[in-house]
Scaffold this active site. Structure first.
Site, PDB file in Angstrom:
ATOM      1  CG  ASP A  30      47.549  26.231  -2.323  1.00 30.26           C
ATOM      2  OD1 ASP A  30      47.493  27.644  -1.428  1.00 30.26           O
ATOM      3  OD2 ASP A  30      48.425  25.609  -1.730  1.00 30.26           O
ATOM      4  CG  ASP A  32      42.551  27.831   2.662  1.00 30.79           C
ATOM      5  OD1 ASP A  32      43.630  27.563   3.964  1.00 30.79           O
ATOM      6  OD2 ASP A  32      43.350  27.212   1.753  1.00 30.79           O
ATOM      7  N   GLY A  91      56.328  27.242  -2.477  1.00 31.75           N
ATOM      8  CA  GLY A  91      55.765  27.905  -1.597  1.00 31.75           C
ATOM      9  C   GLY A  91      54.488  28.465  -2.981  1.00 31.75           C
ATOM     10  CG  LEU A  92      55.692  30.310  -5.542  1.00 30.94           C
ATOM     11  CD1 LEU A  92      56.604  31.201  -7.079  1.00 30.94           C
ATOM     12  CD2 LEU A  92      54.535  31.963  -5.299  1.00 30.94           C
ATOM     13  CB  SER A  93      50.784  26.363  -5.976  1.00 28.33           C
ATOM     14  OG  SER A  93      49.927  27.200  -4.408  1.00 28.33           O
ATOM     15  CB  SER A  94      55.387  22.785  -7.814  1.00 27.75           C
ATOM     16  OG  SER A  94      55.913  22.418  -6.190  1.00 27.75           O
ATOM     17  CB  SER A  95      52.232  19.590  -5.061  1.00 26.93           C
ATOM     18  OG  SER A  95      51.621  20.527  -3.989  1.00 26.93           O
ATOM     19  CD  GLU A 122      49.002  33.525   2.381  1.00 25.45           C
ATOM     20  OE1 GLU A 122      48.370  32.977   2.064  1.00 25.45           O
ATOM     21  OE2 GLU A 122      49.208  34.703   2.400  1.00 25.45           O
ATOM     22  CE1 TYR A 157      48.565  25.638   5.486  1.00 25.12           C
ATOM     23  CE2 TYR A 157      47.407  23.411   6.564  1.00 25.12           C
ATOM     24  CZ  TYR A 157      48.119  24.738   5.645  1.00 25.12           C
ATOM     25  OH  TYR A 157      46.475  24.851   5.059  1.00 25.12           O
TER      26      TYR A 157
HETATM   27  C1  GLA Z   1      49.465  26.613   2.033  1.00 17.23           C
HETATM   28  C2  GLA Z   1      48.340  26.125   1.938  1.00 17.23           C
HETATM   29  C3  GLA Z   1      46.672  26.753   1.657  1.00 17.23           C
HETATM   30  C4  GLA Z   1      46.365  27.640   2.746  1.00 17.23           C
HETATM   31  C5  GLA Z   1      47.743  28.331   2.499  1.00 17.23           C
HETATM   32  C6  GLA Z   1      48.195  29.233   4.182  1.00 17.23           C
HETATM   33  O1  GLA Z   1      49.971  27.587   0.612  1.00 17.23           O
HETATM   34  O2  GLA Z   1      47.827  24.618   0.996  1.00 17.23           O
HETATM   35  O3  GLA Z   1      45.512  25.662   1.644  1.00 17.23           O
HETATM   36  O4  GLA Z   1      46.455  27.395   3.978  1.00 17.23           O
HETATM   37  O5  GLA Z   1      48.685  27.445   2.816  1.00 17.23           O
HETATM   38  O6  GLA Z   1      47.106  30.751   3.411  1.00 17.23           O
END
Ligand code: GLA
Length: 390
Positions: A175, A39, A127-131, A36, A225
């Site tokens: 993501d 990236d 935080g499960l990447s809907s976008s 985490e 962030y």
């Molecule tokens: C979010 C960002 C990712 C990554 C994570 C942390 O999900 O979109 O690119 O940086 O946070 O690991």
């Protein structure tokens, strides 16, 4: 998986016409198992695609308009293909618009207008990447229907670039990459600097991955962030006297970092860098553990990852910590950690199948007692990346 017949009805109500030329695409959400905030530092991540995500129903129009609607949001709208600009009031529609803009910039002309109906199953802000899933499904569908190549690594890069530039969110590649390239029952070990990756079978035997949603919304555009990102850049700068070629923290081994950490003057910045360097090493060790069926060690690395995100990177917060603490008290749990950016969102835990029911009841209760919030849980199966369904 969404009910496509019902969605087709909904599409026809929304846009009229017939099912002639109507296509259906799907892109999943993702869960990151370990690695985490590595990236954007050029390190390893180890995410997996979920079986739920965003379903897109799409049909070509006779004009040059995109007509966008969603089953999740009231807001819908039309935009001319040659008038695509970011508008705050367009809210979720800025994600598909950003993709069209990105395709146009890269010379992948979208030759006609389209009607698009989105159906999202990923809780918004979890935080499960809907976008990322909206972006990737849009890019894949438009490229396919416009007769362009659909290289899923390039699609991930396009989606990330459009999120960074069009939507102003400075996320890394994880993501979009996971959503575009996931494979059923596999996790992806991705080196984010080179995008070299390996699909690793996720053989968890009698253990299940359980996602716990804190239902504390997390804002990714959140300044925290970006602050973490600039602290990592600061660390690189201060380490350059020892490593003149250094551009990313991910280029350092743990030993190299330890021998030179004193060059970083600010303790907080030093802690951030320590997390990154050690977390990257943890990904490598946890993948080795998984390959040798040592789930106990894998769970231990998950725990260490969370503790480092809590103590060194400081992105967990009370809700994620409360949920992880409660999870670790349940017998049959091998490991538990936050997943994604942090500051709210979800946890992921490795739980024996016989303990899943107790886990959900007990963690839910203790989490609510500690925070006053109601958690939700998903027993997770690993699904495919983006695909065409019809
Ligand atoms: C979010 C960002 C990712 C990554 C994570 C942390 O999900 O979109 O690119 O940086 O946070 O690991």
């Amino acid at each position: 998986m969404a009910n496509i017949e019902q969605l087709t009805e909904r599409f026809l109500q929304q846009f009229g016409g017939t099912t002639d030329g109507l296509h259906v695409f799907h892109a999943p959400g993702r869960v990151n198992l370990i690695g985490e905030h590595t990236d954007y530092n050029g390190g390893y991540v180890f995410p997996a695609a979920l079986t739920f995500g965003t379903t897109l129903l799409i049909r070509e129009r006779n004009d040059n308009k995109l007509s966008l609607a969603s089953t999740n949001f009231e807001l819908k709208g039309e935009v001319e293909l040659d008038e695509i600009v970011y508008k705050e009031a367009d809210d979720w529609m800025n994600y598909p618009k950003g993709i069209v803009h990105e395709l146009q910039e890269r010379g992948y002309a979208v030759p006609a207008g389209f009607d698009l109906l989105y159906h999202g199953e990923i809780p918004n802000g979890s935080g499960l990447s809907s976008s990322a899933s909206i972006e990737v499904v849009t890019a894949y569908a438009l490229l396919t229907l416009s007769g362009h190549p659909t290289d899923t690594v390039e699609i991930a890069l396009m989606a990330q670039h459009s999120e960074n530039e069009f939507n102003g969110v400075k996320c890394g590649i994880m993501d979009q990459f996971a959503v575009a390239n996931g494979k059923k029952d596999h996790a992806i070990m991705l080196m984010c600097d080179t995008l070299a990756y390996e699909l690793v079978p996720f053989n968890s035997g009698s253990y299940k991955l359980v996602i716990g949603n804190t239902n504390k919304r997390r804002g990714l555009v959140d300044s925290k962030y970006n602050e973490r990102r600039s602290q990592c850049e600061q660390a690189v700068k201060e380490l350059q006297p020892a490593f003149p070629e250094l551009t990313l923290l991910g280029q350092l081994t743990v030993e190299q970092f330890e021998a030179n950490a004193h060059l970083i003057s600010d303790e907080i910045v030093r802690n951030r860098a320590q997390h990154v360097v050690e977390e990257i090493d943890r990904v490598v060790r946890s993948v080795e553990a998984l390959k040798s069926d040592d789930l106990t060690a894998f769970g231990q690395y998950m725990n260490e990852s969370h503790d480092s995100l809590r103590d060194l990177y400081e992105v967990t917060g009370d809700e994620l910590d409360a949920m992880v603490d409660a999870a670790r008290q349940v017998p049959g749990v091998l490991g538990s950690r936050m997943t994604g950016a942090g500051f709210g969102g979800c946890t992921v835990s490795l739980v024996h199948e016989d303990s899943v029911e107790t886990f959900i009841a007990q963690v839910g209760e203790r989490y609510q007692a500690a925070t006053g919030l109601e958690a939700s849980f998903y027993v997770c199966t690993i699904g495919n990346g983006v695909e065409q369904l019809r």
